[in-house]
Design an enzyme around this catalytic site. Structure first.
Site, PDB file in Angstrom:
ATOM      1  N   SER A 151       0.835  -1.193   0.000  1.00 44.81           N
ATOM      2  CA  SER A 151       0.000   0.000   0.000  1.00 44.81           C
ATOM      3  C   SER A 151       0.880   1.257   0.000  1.00 44.81           C
ATOM      4  CB  SER A 151      -0.963  -0.037   1.191  1.00 44.81           C
ATOM      5  OG  SER A 151      -1.973   0.930   1.082  1.00 44.81           O
ATOM      6  N   ASP A 228     -10.152  -5.649  -3.515  1.00 46.50           N
ATOM      7  CA  ASP A 228      -9.596  -4.563  -2.705  1.00 46.50           C
ATOM      8  C   ASP A 228     -10.479  -3.321  -2.854  1.00 46.50           C
ATOM      9  OD1 ASP A 228      -8.047  -2.404  -1.723  1.00 46.50           O
ATOM     10  OD2 ASP A 228      -6.168  -3.377  -2.302  1.00 46.50           O
ATOM     11  N   HIS A 263      -7.311  -5.999   0.696  1.00 48.45           N
ATOM     12  CA  HIS A 263      -6.133  -5.168   0.920  1.00 48.45           C
ATOM     13  C   HIS A 263      -5.329  -5.570   2.164  1.00 48.45           C
ATOM     14  CE1 HIS A 263      -4.060  -1.418  -0.186  1.00 48.45           C
ATOM     15  NE2 HIS A 263      -3.989  -1.102   1.100  1.00 48.45           N
TER      16      HIS A 263
END
Length: 288
Positions: A151, A228, A263
């Site tokens: 991320s 996600d 995620h």
């Protein structure tokens, strides 16, 4: 370049350690994790080193506790180093006001704006000071260094590699914030740390760096869960990075799309072994 051992636990015949040190770059005390495989412990055999950069809200602990990476690092004989995500204990106004800016959200840039510029220089910390600390204190194989992240940390891994051709022999990213100039998280961070002039954001945006890259060929391994929520919310924008790479002969990409994965760390733990094997293959083949 003194580091203090805070904790150590045996893990897959190696050791998972946590160190603390006083950072000259960030002007505060910082903590980072280190996994040492058996070879690095028993006879201090120099091993390749892989840096992992974590995402928003994380400390050094999340990756250590949740990903299960140690079994794969032990198998491939890699040292793995994972720093914190921002300076700590610096007591700046507003640093704890939001999850996506300030504490736990350093974005791996060198801040230009006050009051952040005195401490928030995570890019220089990761690419310079932390590399020097590791080289001086751990049995790492010279020049055999890789980087990956998740991320915000995937963004960090990409820009650290793209801005420093040759510093890292391998790079990969889980669900990276691939085009921060165009997403809400990135716009907030770049405005706050770098300023309102969007032209100044280019050097901190992986997609823009890919479009401008003219150095030695670089392969980027991008991994993305298709369930996600941040992908559908246009926070990550890997498609923009891939489009930029398609027009640049110096950049090659591997893009893995994972059906049904979101995620979080269940996603990371499922595929971290594949990433570590990818890095191990490139790092063990590296010649200084």
């Amino acid at each position: 370049m003194v580091i203090e051992l805070i904790s150590s636990a045996k893990c897959f015949e190696g050791e998972q350690r946590v160190y603390q040190h006083s950072s000259r770059t960030l002007n505060c005390d910082m903590t980072f994790g280190v996994f040492l495989p058996a070879a690095a412990l028993e006879d201090k055999t120099p091993c390749p080193v892989l840096f992992f950069l974590s995402g928003l809200t994380c400390t050094h602990e999340n990756f250590i506790q949740k990903s299960g990476f140690q079994q794969y690092a032990a198998k491939h004989g890699l040292i793995v180093v994972n720093p914190d995500t921002s300076p700590r204990g610096v007591d700046l106004p507003g640093q704890d006001a939001a999850y996506d800016f300030g504490s736990g959200a350093g974005f791996y840039v060198d801040a230009k704006q006050e009051p952040w510029s005195k401490h928030y220089k995570m890019y220089s910390y990761v690419t310079e000071e932390l590399v020097e600390l590791v080289n001086a204190n751990l049995p790492v194989a010279a020049g055999r260094r890789g980087i990956f992240g998740h991320s915000m940390g995937g963004h960090g891994a990409l820009i650290c590699a793209l801005k420093n051709p040759g510093l890292y022999k391998s790079v990969s990213a889980f669900a990276p914030i691939a085009n921060p100039s165009e997403g809400a998280w990135g716009k907030k961070a770049l405005t706050g740390y770098i300023g309102d002039n969007t032209a100044d954001w280019d050097q901190w945006d992986a997609t823009r760096l890919v479009s401008q890259y003219e150095s030695t060929p670089q392969e980027l391994f991008i991994d993305q869960g298709l369930a996600d929520n941040f992908l559908t919310a246009k926070q990550l924008l890997p498609e923009n990075l891939l489009a930029a790479a398609d027009t640049n002969e110096h950049i090659q990409t591997i893009y893995k799309q994972r059906e049904g994965y979101d995620h979080g760390y269940f996603y990371i733990s499922t595929f971290v072994g594949e990433h570590i094997a990818y890095h191990a293959n490139l790092l063990k083949a590296s010649k200084v």
